[in-house]
Design a protein around this motif. Sequence first.
Motif, mmCIF file in Angstrom:
data_model
loop_
_atom_site.group_PDB
_atom_site.id
_atom_site.type_symbol
_atom_site.label_atom_id
_atom_site.label_comp_id
_atom_site.label_asym_id
_atom_site.label_seq_id
_atom_site.Cartn_x
_atom_site.Cartn_y
_atom_site.Cartn_z
ATOM 1 N N ALA A 32 0.880 -1.205 -0.012
ATOM 2 C CA ALA A 32 0.083 0.017 -0.010
ATOM 3 C C ALA A 32 0.882 1.142 -0.026
ATOM 4 N N ASP A 33 0.461 2.205 -0.604
ATOM 5 C CA ASP A 33 1.280 3.487 -0.727
ATOM 6 C C ASP A 33 0.860 4.089 0.641
ATOM 7 N N LEU A 34 1.763 4.982 1.136
ATOM 8 C CA LEU A 34 1.534 5.796 2.349
ATOM 9 C C LEU A 34 1.626 7.296 2.119
ATOM 10 N N GLN A 35 1.069 8.025 2.729
ATOM 11 C CA GLN A 35 0.905 9.443 2.404
ATOM 12 C C GLN A 35 0.967 9.885 3.934
ATOM 13 N N LEU A 36 2.284 10.896 3.984
ATOM 14 C CA LEU A 36 2.742 11.351 5.450
ATOM 15 C C LEU A 36 2.046 12.803 5.587
ATOM 16 N N THR A 37 1.943 13.275 6.831
ATOM 17 C CA THR A 37 1.535 14.588 7.104
ATOM 18 C C THR A 37 2.743 15.655 6.714
ATOM 19 N N VAL A 38 3.915 15.231 6.651
ATOM 20 C CA VAL A 38 4.849 16.200 6.615
ATOM 21 C C VAL A 38 4.866 16.772 5.219
ATOM 22 N N ASP A 39 5.320 18.205 5.350
ATOM 23 C CA ASP A 39 5.302 18.982 3.988
ATOM 24 C C ASP A 39 6.701 18.963 3.653
ATOM 25 N N VAL B 85 13.822 19.848 15.436
ATOM 26 C CA VAL B 85 12.675 20.707 15.462
ATOM 27 C C VAL B 85 11.588 19.880 14.968
ATOM 28 N N VAL B 86 10.289 20.226 15.664
ATOM 29 C CA VAL B 86 9.034 19.625 15.432
ATOM 30 C C VAL B 86 7.900 20.827 15.316
ATOM 31 N N ILE B 87 7.437 20.420 14.042
ATOM 32 C CA ILE B 87 6.311 21.557 13.922
ATOM 33 C C ILE B 87 4.946 20.773 13.755
ATOM 34 N N ILE B 88 4.006 21.302 14.447
ATOM 35 C CA ILE B 88 2.689 20.500 14.561
ATOM 36 C C ILE B 88 1.609 21.431 14.363
ATOM 37 N N ASP B 89 0.645 20.879 13.483
ATOM 38 C CA ASP B 89 -0.478 21.540 13.159
ATOM 39 C C ASP B 89 -1.480 21.716 14.491
ATOM 40 N N CYS B 90 -1.881 22.988 14.672
ATOM 41 C CA CYS B 90 -2.472 22.949 16.027
ATOM 42 C C CYS B 90 -4.144 22.540 15.826
ATOM 43 N N GLU B 91 -4.603 22.504 14.529
ATOM 44 C CA GLU B 91 -5.867 22.219 14.231
ATOM 45 C C GLU B 91 -6.283 20.564 14.255
ATOM 46 N N ASN B 92 -5.024 19.903 13.844
ATOM 47 C CA ASN B 92 -5.292 18.393 13.708
ATOM 48 C C ASN B 92 -4.318 17.661 14.348
ATOM 49 N N GLY B 93 -3.318 18.142 14.718
ATOM 50 C CA GLY B 93 -2.084 17.328 15.282
ATOM 51 C C GLY B 93 -1.254 16.799 14.151
ATOM 52 N N ASP B 94 -1.535 17.278 13.013
ATOM 53 C CA ASP B 94 -0.363 16.577 11.950
ATOM 54 C C ASP B 94 0.906 17.302 11.877
ATOM 55 N N LEU B 95 1.848 16.566 11.838
ATOM 56 C CA LEU B 95 3.285 16.888 11.971
ATOM 57 C C LEU B 95 3.637 17.504 10.506
ATOM 58 N N ALA B 96 3.923 18.808 10.544
ATOM 59 C CA ALA B 96 4.114 19.405 9.320
ATOM 60 C C ALA B 96 5.702 19.156 8.948
ATOM 61 N N ALA B 97 6.584 18.980 9.977
ATOM 62 C CA ALA B 97 7.977 19.025 9.912
ATOM 63 C C ALA B 97 8.286 18.291 11.161
ATOM 64 N N ILE B 98 9.488 17.201 11.102
ATOM 65 C CA ILE B 98 9.895 16.702 12.207
ATOM 66 C C ILE B 98 11.433 16.312 11.884
ATOM 67 N N ALA B 99 12.163 17.275 12.222
ATOM 68 C CA ALA B 99 13.875 17.158 11.894
ATOM 69 C C ALA B 99 14.405 17.092 12.831
ATOM 70 N N SER B 100 15.789 16.175 12.400
ATOM 71 C CA SER B 100 16.638 15.901 13.461
ATOM 72 C C SER B 100 17.770 16.319 12.442
ATOM 73 N N ALA B 101 18.745 16.936 13.204
ATOM 74 C CA ALA B 101 20.123 17.292 12.396
ATOM 75 C C ALA B 101 21.243 16.976 13.502
#
Lengths: 647, 379
Positions: free
Chosen positions: A245-252, A270-286
Amino acid sequence: MRRNRAENDASHAKLTRRAALLGGAQLLFMGGLGARMRYLQVDQADQFRLLAEENRINIRLIPPARGEIFDRNGVRLAENIPSYRIVMVREDAGDVDAVMARLSQVIDIDLETYEGALEELKRSAPFLPVTIVEGVSWDEVSKVSVNAPALPGVTPEVGLTRVYPRGSDFAHVVGRVGRVSQKDLDALENPDQVLRIPRFQIGKINVEARAEDALRGTAGTKQVEVNATGRVMRELDRREGQSGADLQLTVDSKLQGYVQARLADESAAVVIIDCENGDLAAIASAPSYDPNLFIGGISSANYDPLLNSKYRPLVNKTVQGAYPPGSTFKMMTAMAALEEGLIGPDDTVYCPGHLEVAGRKFHCWKRAGHGWVDLGNSLKQSCDVYYYDLALKVGIEKITAMANRFGLGIRHELALSSVNSGLTPTKSWKKVTRGADWVIGDTVNASIGQGFMLASPLQLAVMSARIATGRMITPRLIKSVDGVEQPLGTGASLNLNDNNLQKMRRAMYEVVNDRRGTGYRSRIIADEWRMAGKTGTSQVRNITAAERARGVTSNADLPWERRDHALFVAFAPFDKPRYAVSVLVEHGGGGSTAAAPIARDVLLQALAGGEPSLSAYPKGDRARIKTQQNRLRDVKPEAAIDGKDQA
Amino acid sequence: MSYLEYTVKSVPTGFRKILHLNWPLALLLVSVCGIGFLMLYSVAGGSFSPWAEPQMKRFALGLAIMMAVAMVPIWFWRNLSGVAYGVSLILLVLVALIGEARKGSQRWLDLGFMDLQPSELMKITLVMFLAAYYDWLPAKKVSRPFWVLLPVLIIFLPTALVLEQPDLGTSILLLTAGAGLMFLAGVHWAYFAVVIAAGVGLVTAVFQSRGTSWQLLNNYQYRRIDTFLDPAAEPLGAGYHITQSKIALGSGGWTGRGFMQGTQSRLNFLPEKHTDFIFTTLAEEFGFVGAISLLGIYALIILFCVVTAIRNKDRFSSLLTLGIALNFFLYFAVNMSMVMGMAPVVGVPLPLVSYGGSAMLVLLLAFGLVQSAHVHRPR
């Protein structure tokens, strides 16, 4: 026991009868076996001999195509591209060493691959095709085909290889696949047959691993008739498998790319989370790494630097890392006291620069003290003594319970590897794990997010989203599986006093937007995007009394490993929260200097849906931001992908 | 006649016992083992390692055990049978608790110097114990319900433990051998008729209920039964082995391809080519003549056992001999049927030929008992 002779004779006669009967039945069965032997070996012999000599039926598995992974806008994050490989079947090759030697004259095979393949050939079942080289060019495929007569058992095959077009941007989100290892097989109760295909790839970490079942699909089979040299004569039967199955992530992916570029080689998350629905817009580790290097086995020249770097690029700091949250935890202490009604937002506490508890002096970061402070001022200036005082009134259990409501100390289920649950200590926890009694000093330390208190950047982002909305926002990473939308993380209300929450948000607003706030230098001046936040600086060492007497050594003078962690949590826009963010810079020094500017940049990027206009930044910063934007625009986060790089 | 009535004088003593051994039977056994060594040498590609050599060492040990057991009077073994059964049962429980798991089933006990498979031991001690039981039980009580229920329990206890391991093949063997012994001892026909009828009824009910509202098993359990009965439904599992096994067997023809001339490579796909599927190699290399000869030797072994058992006037001795012969028969009958595609694959070795320590030692020990019964028979 003596029995009479007649009885014995009777029972022996019966035994004899039955023995003869059973013996006869056995002989009859053996007759049947003999007849079957005759049927197979004499009557059917010609047919079977023909089958054995000329043809054999082989059953081959058709590996399913692995599901692909997309970002929220349909950008490919993991895909399958066709690749050619050369395979060899040992039993058809005959003299494996000779054939391998000849093959290496036809195409280039480096020594490591050559020896690895030879070893695998000898180890695996003789009828199974073993991949000799992967990712060969069409040119080389033709060469092998032309030389086929000299290369028995060798055939070119076309297959699919996993490729991560976004390179290092998604190593800590999408993860990577790799060869199935014995460990992978042992971990499964009933391993799928398809996993036994040599060089079959299985998800190793993060989404690729956690969503393995959805992504893998099921194998098809084909029955083929092959002749004595192993060449396929015809296909007898084919059962199609089902691709994954194909997956779609919430990340932009655009935002994620920006965040990774902004962090560059800093050891940060850095973690950026959507305040409306909890979608993780970015979740970055450097720093991150290129997962494409791992496909088909990584060389030690590539692997050792990743493993040995003190910045730990292989660790996903957003969820695996647990750090003392420092002053970003103060909202929890305050909320606990406010909800208990122990203080009002306007009640004040006097800060003389320290507080003496049980004979021990607990210092405020500001030695001279802040004087009389209320909630707003204490948060804005990050006064410690105010929170020491609240904690002593409210107690650790209430603080911990409040922190848990905001998602700290709770393991958030995400399709990522090694998600840490952080730690919100209680008295019983300390008793059980440390075997020691809770002391009042522990409460004091916990009140400012030090001591035993630990949180991951993900948890801090969830916390700020919950503060911003007053709802139980839960993070969501997988948007849809095979087109089926996954449940949203909108969450129910936290049932907190709205007035308290408002005051808290207001105080956080002032942290960034008031001239005396610790985050003032990182404010956003565009009115529609105003940010509220809280800085945090968490100690990784104890400050001794001697040090304090000398004057606390500044971070810049310390070796990197001993510097403080810099943290910042925020949400924006203030009046209508859209995104919440947490930033952690390992050993970055102060939260206001190291973490807050990153939070501002990434929030603006997220809110603007691209590069924000400079007018959102304070005038004094614009020139510097301009050069930064230009620099980041030049960084092409997309790693150069082509088959050659992986070989 | 009970062993107490023996005229001690007529029983040979000391080394004279050796002369009274059932020598033809011993020679037949040795020849089967010899065929085993040849085949193990052949499947290893003409090499004594890794299978033929350890097998020969175990054979030497087994032969010594057989002789030693044969020299000890049969009444000693009779008195020991209860203890032997008890010990085997305890070992089976131990296996369930601390046994070593291989290939997904827990069958082995690590004794330090060797790995023991207590279920193999149980095959013999169960027969011993049942034989002793029926020797002790007066003939007129044999068919009374209570005295029938007792041996049923004696059989079911180890069978359940073995089934739990899980080892379907061995538990079928235990059950059948136990039932066979009860039959030999003279338990009334009606009991067997009822059990068989009930079994048939249950199986019919299970299949009839499929897809109806009163379905007796879960769907996945039915699917498992399907693959068990029709291995071809699972193309990569047992079906593949059977197809290849039949091809190898059939291609042997009348006289076979000759020793070491079998197209071994074609059999290399079989994971059990030196154990459960060794018969295919023999049949391919020595053809129908070789295969039927082995079957003939097996038949002779059974025949010799049945004849000495009938001639032996001691009830324990004859029951024991017949039970061991039945056990031996079940081994090769199940194995050959399986390899020739007449029965589902359950994992039973070819006796004295397949590679495997526990099975060989236990079988030779069992034939030691048969020899002892023969040497010490009442005259």
